[in-house]
Every structure is written in C-alpha cells, then in structure tokens.
Design a protein around this motif. Structure first.
Motif, PDB file in Angstrom:
ATOM      1  N   ASP A  15       4.493   5.503  14.740  1.00 53.19           N
ATOM      2  CA  ASP A  15       3.516   5.151  13.709  1.00 53.19           C
ATOM      3  C   ASP A  15       2.122   5.392  14.279  1.00 53.19           C
ATOM      4  OD1 ASP A  15       2.137   4.248  11.552  1.00 53.19           O
ATOM      5  OD2 ASP A  15       2.940   2.211  11.593  1.00 53.19           O
ATOM      6  N   VAL A  16       1.566   6.556  14.001  1.00 54.01           N
ATOM      7  CA  VAL A  16       0.258   6.943  14.530  1.00 54.01           C
ATOM      8  C   VAL A  16      -0.661   7.266  13.371  1.00 54.01           C
ATOM      9  CG1 VAL A  16      -1.020   8.639  15.891  1.00 54.01           C
ATOM     10  CG2 VAL A  16       1.209   7.821  16.691  1.00 54.01           C
ATOM     11  N   SER A  17      -1.864   6.723  13.405  1.00 55.24           N
ATOM     12  CA  SER A  17      -2.858   7.017  12.378  1.00 55.24           C
ATOM     13  C   SER A  17      -4.198   7.253  13.059  1.00 55.24           C
ATOM     14  CB  SER A  17      -2.958   5.859  11.384  1.00 55.24           C
ATOM     15  OG  SER A  17      -3.887   6.163  10.358  1.00 55.24           O
ATOM     16  N   LEU A  18      -4.760   8.439  12.868  1.00 52.96           N
ATOM     17  CA  LEU A  18      -5.992   8.819  13.554  1.00 52.96           C
ATOM     18  C   LEU A  18      -7.037   9.301  12.551  1.00 52.96           C
ATOM     19  CD1 LEU A  18      -4.424  10.843  16.515  1.00 52.96           C
ATOM     20  CD2 LEU A  18      -5.378   8.527  16.639  1.00 52.96           C
ATOM     21  N   GLN A  19      -8.291   9.017  12.857  1.00 52.23           N
ATOM     22  CA  GLN A  19      -9.416   9.500  12.061  1.00 52.23           C
ATOM     23  C   GLN A  19     -10.216  10.480  12.929  1.00 52.23           C
ATOM     24  OE1 GLN A  19      -9.553   8.278   8.859  1.00 52.23           O
ATOM     25  NE2 GLN A  19      -7.708   7.119   9.446  1.00 52.23           N
ATOM     26  N   THR A 509      -4.640   5.936  20.693  1.00 49.23           N
ATOM     27  CA  THR A 509      -5.775   5.048  20.469  1.00 49.23           C
ATOM     28  C   THR A 509      -7.064   5.858  20.459  1.00 49.23           C
ATOM     29  OG1 THR A 509      -4.611   3.294  21.652  1.00 49.23           O
ATOM     30  CG2 THR A 509      -6.970   2.983  21.270  1.00 49.23           C
ATOM     31  N   GLN A 510      -7.870   5.648  19.468  1.00 47.35           N
ATOM     32  CA  GLN A 510      -9.166   6.313  19.422  1.00 47.35           C
ATOM     33  C   GLN A 510     -10.169   5.529  20.264  1.00 47.35           C
ATOM     34  OE1 GLN A 510      -9.188   6.714  14.988  1.00 47.35           O
ATOM     35  NE2 GLN A 510      -9.701   8.839  15.469  1.00 47.35           N
ATOM     36  N   VAL A 511     -10.841   6.229  21.160  1.00 44.32           N
ATOM     37  CA  VAL A 511     -11.730   5.607  22.131  1.00 44.32           C
ATOM     38  C   VAL A 511     -13.173   5.792  21.679  1.00 44.32           C
ATOM     39  CG1 VAL A 511     -12.454   5.559  24.549  1.00 44.32           C
ATOM     40  CG2 VAL A 511     -10.064   6.075  23.960  1.00 44.32           C
ATOM     41  N   GLU A 512     -13.898   4.695  21.674  1.00 44.97           N
ATOM     42  CA  GLU A 512     -15.309   4.759  21.318  1.00 44.97           C
ATOM     43  C   GLU A 512     -16.081   5.522  22.394  1.00 44.97           C
ATOM     44  OE1 GLU A 512     -16.618   3.705  18.549  1.00 44.97           O
ATOM     45  OE2 GLU A 512     -14.788   2.791  17.756  1.00 44.97           O
TER      46      GLU A 512
END
Length: 547
Positions: A15-19, A509-512
């Motif tokens: 379950d991966v969701s990326l912007q 994980t999207q990293v700031e």
C-alpha cells in the motif's frame, strides 16, 4: 507531470501512495527495497504488460493508479486526449489485476485496451533502465532515437515514405494473393475435369428426361406382361375365328339374323382391337431401356462429383471453364501488377533516398551534440558517431540501419557501442542522448531506473548535474544509490523493506527538504548516520544546488 502514484498489492508494494512535484525526485533506499517495483507499477499504468505474477496477495486484486497533469505542449501533439480531460486537464490512469489474472485498464474512468492506452500516452513517460535499453542495443531502437532527434526535419518526408511503403506492401499482397490463387488450381487437372464432362456431351435436362422416359417404359413393360398373359386366348380365338365367322354367316336370313349380325360386328371389333394391340407391341423398341440405363450409368460419376441434376453438372462445367479462363489471364494480370509494383517501389525508393540524405545531416548534428554531452560526463571528447548502414531492401522506415559508434578513450578507434561500452559507460551515453533529445523535444516525465550504476565520484556528480538539468524541461524521477546524484534532488522518496512476520513489503516515505541530508548521510556512512556523514551530505546538497 506526474502528480501522484498509488500502488496496492503489487509485488512487494502492499500500500504505497506518493505525491510528486516538478523538478528532480530521487528514490533512495537499500538494494532490494522495492524502488524499481514502483517504476514497474508506473510503466504498467501507462500500458506495459500486466501479469498475475505481479499480484502480491492472491486473494485480492492488485491496483495501480497514476494521475498526471497534462501540459499544453503535450496536448497539442495528442489531440485524442482532449476527449478525456476536463478543465483541470488531469489524466487518471488505473490498472486492476484480479486474482484470476483479468486486467482492467481505465483512463479517466473509461475502459481502455492496451493499444488504446499506449496510443493515448505515447511520449508521456520515458523510462530508461541501466543496461536494459533497446534504444542502444537494437538497430530499430537506434533508428528511433535518430529520427526522434531530427523529427522536425524528417517528419514530413518520413510520413510520405510510410504512405508510399504501405502501398508497396499492399501491392505485394495482391501479387501474393494472385499467385496463391493460381497455386491452388492445376491447369492440367482443370482441363481433365472439363474434358470428362464435355466428353459425355450432356444435353440440358437430359438426366431428368431419361429418368422420366424410363418411368414411362416401366409402365409399358407392365402392359406387355398383360398382353403376354392374353396371348394364349388370342391364339385360341384365332384358331376358331373361321368357324365363328362361318357360323354367324350361316345365320343370316334366319330369325337369328339380327343377333348374328350383332355378334359378327362384335367379333370383328374384337379381332381388330387384338390386332392393334399386337401391332403396338411390335412397334416397341426392346433396346431402349438398356440404352437409357447405360447412359445414366455413364453419367453417374459426374453426378457423384458435381451434383445429381443436369443443371448441377453443367453449372460445374461453366465454373471450371471460368477458372481455366482466369488462369489464361494470369500471366497478363501478374505482369500488370508487377508493373504497378515497380512504379510504387520507384516512388518509395526516391523517398527513401531523400530520407537517407536528411538522416545523414541529422546524424552529423546528433554526433556532435552527444559527443559534447559525453565530454561533460568524463567520457572522451568527440567520442560519439552515428553511422548509417544500407539495408538489403526497403523497410517500414526506409532503407537505413543505424549504428552508434563510440571511442571511449582518446586515440582509440571507434567501435560499436553495444560491443565496447561497459554498463556504466552505456548509462552515461544514454544520459547524454536523453539530454540532447530532451532539449528540443522534452518528455513530460523522464524516469531513470539506476542509470547511474557503475559510476562514482566526480562522474556521479556530473551525472546528477545532467539529470537536474533535464528537470528544468521535464519532470525527472531517478532511482539511485549514489549520494552525489541524490543531492541534486528537489524532493526525495525513501524506500525501505519491512517484514510483518509473514511477508516482506516495501514502505515508501516522502522526505521533506530538511530531512534529505539525513537520508543521504545514510548512503554515505554505510550504516547509521554520523556527524561526518551528515556534514558531507549537507555539503553535497549545497554544492549541487549552488547554495
């Protein structure tokens, strides 16, 4: 531009969701964490093969969704997209793979075939994997790259050539069909079949007429049998006829005169009738039945082959003659078609030669530009050549083959790229090609899947610099293991593999922006983050972005 990517139950991606935003997005993580799986999912959403083997949990369906913002420039070359887009110009591509292996593809909710989807998204996403590019290894791929580089100069002539070549192929098909038709019919056998019918000189309705006559003769035969049974009585009557006639004559002038005359008239009528019956029987042709049966026996093989009626057989004869006549015109028809083919081939050949001339000029320009990009990637200057080779005949795209020749070290001869360059060198050359091609005809989304494998140090930094330069005209997604490349990222996705006790799964994980240095530091240290690795990561980021 790719806005988002959702992946569920697809290989290790549970379950991966990326912007995503513009610029360069780097995917980081340990080897085998599942970074390439996300690229595979994006490719499947755009029309790549989707198979049941991709389904993680066999009890549930796999699902991939990619959402794009379509720019004006891309829409101008894909008019068909207008029917799918609203005012926001977003394109939502989704793929579902059921546990039974059924694949359902949709574009903005409308069900699509693979062919329709590929046509709709052609050029939207350009994915390149290290060591896996047919564009470098196969002649067809190299020709596509050359024509893509020079599409502005070559587009019209290439379109005219494809139309002319299509006519050549169509005419070749007509000739093949004519030859195949003739090949199915043996002229000698046709003559034999015509002869076996004509030899018996069958007349219209002859079979029906003969069968009717045989029926009539069967009735006559029955009457003849009755006459045969009557013959003894007739013979006996003949023996007493004279006595009867004399007796009846003697009764004339007596009181029995009237009755005697009446009896005599009846006897005369009976004798006349019996004489007529005998006369008719004698006139019958006793051999007619045999002749009719013999004729029908002779015709029976034709009736077995061509039909039971006279009409069937004569129709078959007419068809056989028509086929023979068509064979007679075969040579004329073939000559006419071959003449037409020669004319079409001449027209296509002339266009192919124009194509070759334009490609030679394009190849020279492309060689110079790619060589310049290669020099920036620590490869030998003036080290790239596009060489045209002549094909044995005309093909769908002309008469040209394409070789990419490289000289990786100054002073060495040029050799075919696929036989000379290592994986890392091929990656840099591909990056140089993409840099050149993207300059005039930028892809909407460029994806590099570990294209930096086999390079390090300053060369890796230059590769990152190239990718970042590409991100000004295209959105760039890059899977990398190199901190020098990751430092150029405008955003970062950290991918790691976890284990829930039953199966492994990828977590993305999207990293700031402020957390990018921490993740790059992990690549530098090879273990836990240290002050030194964090400082080095921050220095790399600052150097990459000119801070």
């Amino acid at each position: 531009m790719l806005l988002s990517l959702t992946v569920k139950n697809f290989v290790v991606a549970q379950d991966v969701s990326l912007q995503f935003g513009p610029g360069l997005t780097a995917f980081l993580g340990e080897t085998g964490a599942g970074k390439s799986v996300l690229v595979d999912a994006l490719a499947v959403a755009c029309g790549a093969k989707a198979s049941y083997s991709k389904v993680r949990d066999p009890a549930a369906k796999a699902f991939v969704e990619a959402v794009f913002q379509i720019p004006d420039g891309f829409l101008a070359g894909h008019a068909g997209l207008r029917d799918f887009l609203g005012d926001e110009r977003q394109l939502v591509l989704s793929v579902s793979i059921t546990p039974r292996g059924t694949v359902l593809r949709k574009a903005n909710g409308e069900t699509m075939t693979v062919g329709m989807l590929k046509e709709l998204t052609a050029g939207l996403v350009d994915i390149h994997s290290q060591g896996g590019s047919r564009e470098l290894s196969e002649p067809e791929g190299r020709l596509e790259l050359l024509d893509s580089f020079g599409r502005g100069a070559i587009g019209q002539v290439l379109g005219e050539y494809r139309e002319a070549y299509g006519k050549v192929v169509e005419k070749e098909g007509e000739i093949a069909e004519l030859k195949a038709t003739v090949g199915k019919e043996d002229p000698d056998f046709l003559d034999f079949r015509i002869g076996e019918i004509e030899r018996l000189k069958l007349e219209p309705e002859e079979i029906e007429r003969d069968e009717k006559r045989l029926g009539e003769l069967a009735a006559v035969a029955k009457a003849r049998d009755a006459l045969r049974e009557l013959a003894p009585a007739v013979e006996a009557l003949g023996q007493i006829e004279g006595n009867l006639q004399q007796g009846l004559e003697d009764l004339r002038g007596t009181s029995f005169d009237g009755a005697a005359q009446k009896a005599k008239d009846g006897l005369d009528e009976l004798l006349e009738g019996l004489e007529q019956l005998q006369s008719d029987r004698d006139q019958d042709d006793p051999g007619e039945v045999d002749r009719l049966n013999q004729r029908l026996f002779e015709l029976e093989p034709l009736r077995t082959k061509y039909g039971r009626t006279t009409k069937d057989i004569l129709a078959a004869l007419a068809d056989l003659k028509a086929k023979r006549d068509s064979l007679g015109s075969y040579a004329r028809d073939l000559e006419a078609l071959q003449g037409q083919l020669a004319t079409l081939e001449g027209q296509a050949k002339a266009l192919a030669e124009r194509l070759t001339g334009k490609r030679m000029a394009i190849a020279k320009e492309m060689s110079a530009k790619v060589s310049g990009e290669m020099a920036d990637l620590a490869l030998a200057p003036d080290g790239f050549r596009v060489a045209l080779t002549a094909l044995a005949g005309l093909g769908p795209k002309g008469q040209d083959g394409v070789d990419f020749l490289v000289r990786l070290n100054k002073g060495f001869p040029f050799q075919p790229l696929e036989k000379t360059a290592s994986g890392g060198e091929s990656s840099r050359i591909m990056l140089a090609l993409k840099s050149v091609l993207n300059r005039d005809y930028p892809a909407d989304v460029l994806v590099f899947d570990e294209i930096d494998t086999g390079i390090s140090g300053n060369v890796a930094f230059k590769a990152g610099q190239k990718m970042h330069g590409l991100s000004y005209s295209s959105q760039v997604l890059c899977i990398t293991h190199l901190p020098q490349v990751a430092a150029f990222g405008d955003s970062l996705v950290w991918v790691e593999k976890t284990d829930d006790g039953n199966a492994s799964k990828a977590k993305a994980t999207q990293v700031e922006k402020k957390g990018m240095a921490d993740k790059i530091a992990l690549l530098i240290s090879g273990g836990g983050e240290t002050k030194a690795s964090l400082f080095a990561a921050e220095e790399l980021i600052a150097q990459a972005h000119g801070l």
